[in-house]
Design a protein around this motif. Structure first.
Motif, PDB file in Angstrom:
ATOM      1  N   GLN A 115       2.399  -6.528 -14.569  1.00  0.00           N
ATOM      2  CA  GLN A 115       2.185  -5.740 -13.352  1.00  0.00           C
ATOM      3  C   GLN A 115       1.325  -6.203 -12.493  1.00  0.00           C
ATOM      4  N   GLN A 154       1.579  -7.922  -8.451  1.00  0.00           N
ATOM      5  CA  GLN A 154       1.646  -7.169  -7.483  1.00  0.00           C
ATOM      6  C   GLN A 154       0.217  -7.150  -6.803  1.00  0.00           C
ATOM      7  N   TYR A 164      -5.088  -0.279   1.596  1.00  0.00           N
ATOM      8  CA  TYR A 164      -4.277  -0.587   0.338  1.00  0.00           C
ATOM      9  C   TYR A 164      -4.820   0.694  -0.863  1.00  0.00           C
ATOM     10  N   ILE A 201      -3.858   1.673  -5.038  1.00  0.00           N
ATOM     11  CA  ILE A 201      -3.230   1.167  -6.216  1.00  0.00           C
ATOM     12  C   ILE A 201      -3.587   2.403  -7.212  1.00  0.00           C
ATOM     13  N   SER A 244       0.382   0.016   2.228  1.00  0.00           N
ATOM     14  CA  SER A 244       0.965  -0.171   0.870  1.00  0.00           C
ATOM     15  C   SER A 244       0.301   0.803  -0.013  1.00  0.00           C
ATOM     16  N   THR A 259       0.576   0.906  -4.502  1.00  0.00           N
ATOM     17  CA  THR A 259       1.102  -0.005  -5.357  1.00  0.00           C
ATOM     18  C   THR A 259       1.000   0.764  -7.001  1.00  0.00           C
ATOM     19  N   ASP A 260       2.105   0.978  -7.452  1.00  0.00           N
ATOM     20  CA  ASP A 260       1.867   1.880  -8.742  1.00  0.00           C
ATOM     21  C   ASP A 260       1.988   0.716  -9.805  1.00  0.00           C
ATOM     22  N   LEU A 261       1.116   0.722 -10.482  1.00  0.00           N
ATOM     23  CA  LEU A 261       0.870  -0.297 -11.867  1.00  0.00           C
ATOM     24  C   LEU A 261       1.285   0.327 -12.807  1.00  0.00           C
TER      25      LEU A 261
END
Length: 676
Positions: free
Chosen positions: A80, A83, A136, A138, A153, A155-157
């Motif tokens: 992951q 990303q 950003y 996450i 963005s 982001t889903d880890l």
């Protein structure tokens, strides 16, 4: 089937962790997920093992007392992390999780990947101030927790999985490690296999390896190779290069093994003295078909296993006490503790001299916990109780097939279990001479040779030794090797008996009463006088025993102080001066039926060569030299009572011999005889 309970605070993490553990342990253990909340009462969560995520240690209050608990680490999934490389360098990134602890832990792990130029800022529900203009964000399976903002963005880890070390520890605690060993290794290596598969596809699509994926794979502690259809290497990461060495021999041998195990996805491969766990996966891109190979050094798995050896035994591998647990007020103990703290900082061998019950093991544990080795094992071995026939195999281990009944695969000894930690050699004066020679070799060379083995095994241990005997006299009587004694007595510490530090008696007694739930705030003058005036031949151990005895009736009998006198002064031990009382308590046998002449005869016999007598030899010598016609059973009882008073020691298979107190009593009797 074992019950494995997962105790967590948020639902998303619970669902992901439960799924991970069911995939890993589902065939061998029942996995139960519990969400801490109003519906769960404190002390109600149980199971054969309860797992709590690190930084959620406060959840332990929900666990039923006596239940085994593991605090486990979680780790970001490597496949992951790629990303993050999409995010431009020098960007501010908001890291979102459900609690402050989990967010800080996630940031610590992300920073280990060293993604160039990313600056991480924490956010969790309830935070008062955070970086609001991050372009950003996450998160780890907590998209609902991301605060409103103008992000380029998000982001889903996904939720972080339990680390391999945590899974190995869980398996060992449940006794399932050998059963699940291959599955554990495969489960840990699978995310990296998927990542490497992506690398292979990129290689053939673009004719070069993605720089971002190279960075990630370069961080791996496992070897990664990509082989073409002709089994020629087209990619190899730094760790694999190190494993394969400079020449082509190991690589060629590995390819031959891959061909020989063509029907197997994973196997163990030995190259010289090194062993590897190998997993392969086929990867295709168009008409090209390639092979991805993952290599893990078996020694790495063994190191993890060794680090959790303390789960294999209940005694000797964990040091529970620290210097703050030692209760004292006396100046002599203050000086002793200051010296011990200084000794703890180094690596030199420490020798603790002191009477039985004076707290030598507690001090040894405190030294270990204040030393640079505090995170290692603390292994205690008592030479007064260890069997002579098994002492060598217990200390140094044994090889496979070393003797009839030996466990398959052999067994590690206590010195190996203490690797990178501390080994406590208690009652070292009782070690037989034939074992002392081997101990000396281990101390000099820092290597052990298992029974039936042919290879010396290096051990990195700190040694703390202890004895309640007069080591100088043991050396004089040649019962203890002089060279071994000087090797051990590098940093000597002398623990004073309780009678020589009377300021400590009352604070210790109060602490023990509180430990047994007895109110010690208001002790009468009578109790204080009794406690402080008694000589305590059994030292701190005897003091604690008296406190425990008192606790059994103090809660319902307000007159318990009256009983204290009878406990400390049983019938037959009335005396005038305190010195006489002390001599009676520490030196004379308790049983009225023991004839003092018989007692002295036994002590006289033990004070002459060979200084150790079996029960049969004592029986014969008492009859031959002194005319005492006793049976072996009577001699056994007499020796047992003298041992209880600390006058002699008796070890099965090694005979009976004098203790320091017995030598002192004999000296007094001889002095009295000379004065008449």
């Amino acid at each position: 089937m074992k019950l494995l309970t997962i105790l967590l605070r948020d639902r998303g993490t619970a669902v992901h962790t439960g799924k991970q553990l069911r995939e890993m342990f589902g065939e061998a253990a029942k996995v139960k997920v519990v969400l801490a909340g109003p519906a769960v009462t404190e002390g109600s969560v149980d199971g054969d093992l309860v797992v709590i995520s690190r930084r959620m240690e406060e959840l332990i209050r929900y666990v039923r007392p006596g239940t085994r608990v593991i605090v486990a680490d979680r780790a970001v999934n490597p496949d992951q992390v790629r990303q993050l490389f999409v995010i431009p360098a020098n960007s501010d990134v908001l890291v979102v999780n459900t609690t402050r602890e989990l967010t800080e832990e996630a940031i610590e792990q992300l920073e280990l990947y060293e993604v160039e130029g990313l600056r991480y800022h924490p956010y969790y529900p309830g935070i008062r101030d955070y970086r609001k203009n991050c372009p950003y964000a996450i998160t780890f399976g907590e998209m609902d927790a991301v605060p409103p903002g103008e992000y380029r963005s998000v982001t889903d880890l996904h939720s972080r999985a339990l680390s391999m070390e945590a899974c190995v520890l869980i398996a060992k605690e449940l006794g399932l490690y050998e059963q699940l060993r291959g599955k554990l290794a495969a489960g840990n290596i699978r995310p990296m296999v998927r990542l490497t598969q992506d690398l292979a596809k990129l290689h053939f699509k673009y004719a070069h390896t993605s720089e971002d994926l190279q960075k990630i794979i370069g961080l791996m502690e496992d070897g990664v190779l990509v082989l073409d259809q002709q089994m020629r290497p087209i990619f190899i990461n730094p760790m694999a290069e190190k494993m394969m060495g400079a020449g082509a021999e190991r690589l060629s041998a590995l390819v031959e093994q891959l061909r020989a195990h063509s029907a197997e996805q994973h196997f163990f491969y030995r190259a010289g003295s090194d062993s590897y766990y190998v997993e392969r996966i086929s990867s295709s891109s168009g008409r090209e078909r390639n092979t991805i190979v993952m290599l893990r050094d078996v020694r790495k798995i063994e190191r993890i296993e060794n680090s959790y050896r303390r789960a294999l035994t209940e005694k000797g591998l964990v040091a529970s006490y620290e210097f703050k647990d030692i209760i004292y007020r006396s100046a002599v103990m203050e000086e002793l503790i200051l010296t011990a703290r200084e000794f703890a900082r180094g690596e030199s061998t420490v020798f603790l001299h002191g009477e039985s019950g004076s707290g030598k093991e507690l001090l040894a544990q405190a030294i270990h916990n204040a030393s640079p080795r505090r995170s290692g094992a603390f292994v205690a071995v008592n030479f007064a109780s260890i069997s002579l026939s098994l002492s060598e195999s217990e200390l140094f281990g044994y090889a496979d097939g070393a003797f009839t009944g030996a466990r398959r695969g052999g067994r590690k000894g206590l010195f190996e279990l203490a690797h990178k930690g501390t080994i406590f050699l208690d009652e070292i004066g009782d070690a037989p001479l034939e074992l002392q020679k081997k101990l000396l070799r281990v101390i000099q060379e820092r290597k052990v040779l298992p029974v039936g083995g042919s290879k010396l095994i290096p051990v990195d241990v700190r040694i703390i030794a202890a004895s309640n005997q007069d080591m100088g006299k043991l050396v004089e009587r040649r019962e203890f090797r002089e060279d071994l004694y000087y090797r051990l007595n590098v940093l000597p510490l002398y623990l004073p008996p309780l009678r020589c530090r009377r300021e400590d008696i009352l604070p210790l007694f109060r602490r023990f009463l509180e430990e047994f739930h007895v109110d010690s705030r208001e002790l009468s003058k009578q109790v204080r006088s009794e406690i402080e005036g008694y000589p305590w031949p059994g030292n701190v151990r005897e003091l604690r025993n008296v406190a425990e005895y008192v606790s059994n009736f103090a809660r319902f009998d307000p007159n318990w102080p009256d009983r204290l006198h009878s406990v400390l002064h049983p019938p037959g031990h009335s005396g005038g001066a305190r010195e006489l009382q002390e001599e009676q308590r520490t030196q004379e046998p308790r049983e009225e039926s023991d004839d003092p002449r018989t007692v002295r005869a036994v002590l006289e016999l033990l004070d002459r060569p060979p200084y150790r007598f079996s029960r049969k030899e004592l029986t014969l010598e008492l009859a031959r030299e002194y005319g005492f016609a006793l049976s072996e059973s009577q001699v056994k009882g007499l020796v047992g009572r003298l041992k209880d008073r600390g006058l002699v020691n008796a070890v099965t298979g090694r005979g009976t011999f004098l203790q320091t107190a017995g030598q002192e009593l004999l000296r007094r009797w001889r002095t009295q005889a000379e004065s008449f």
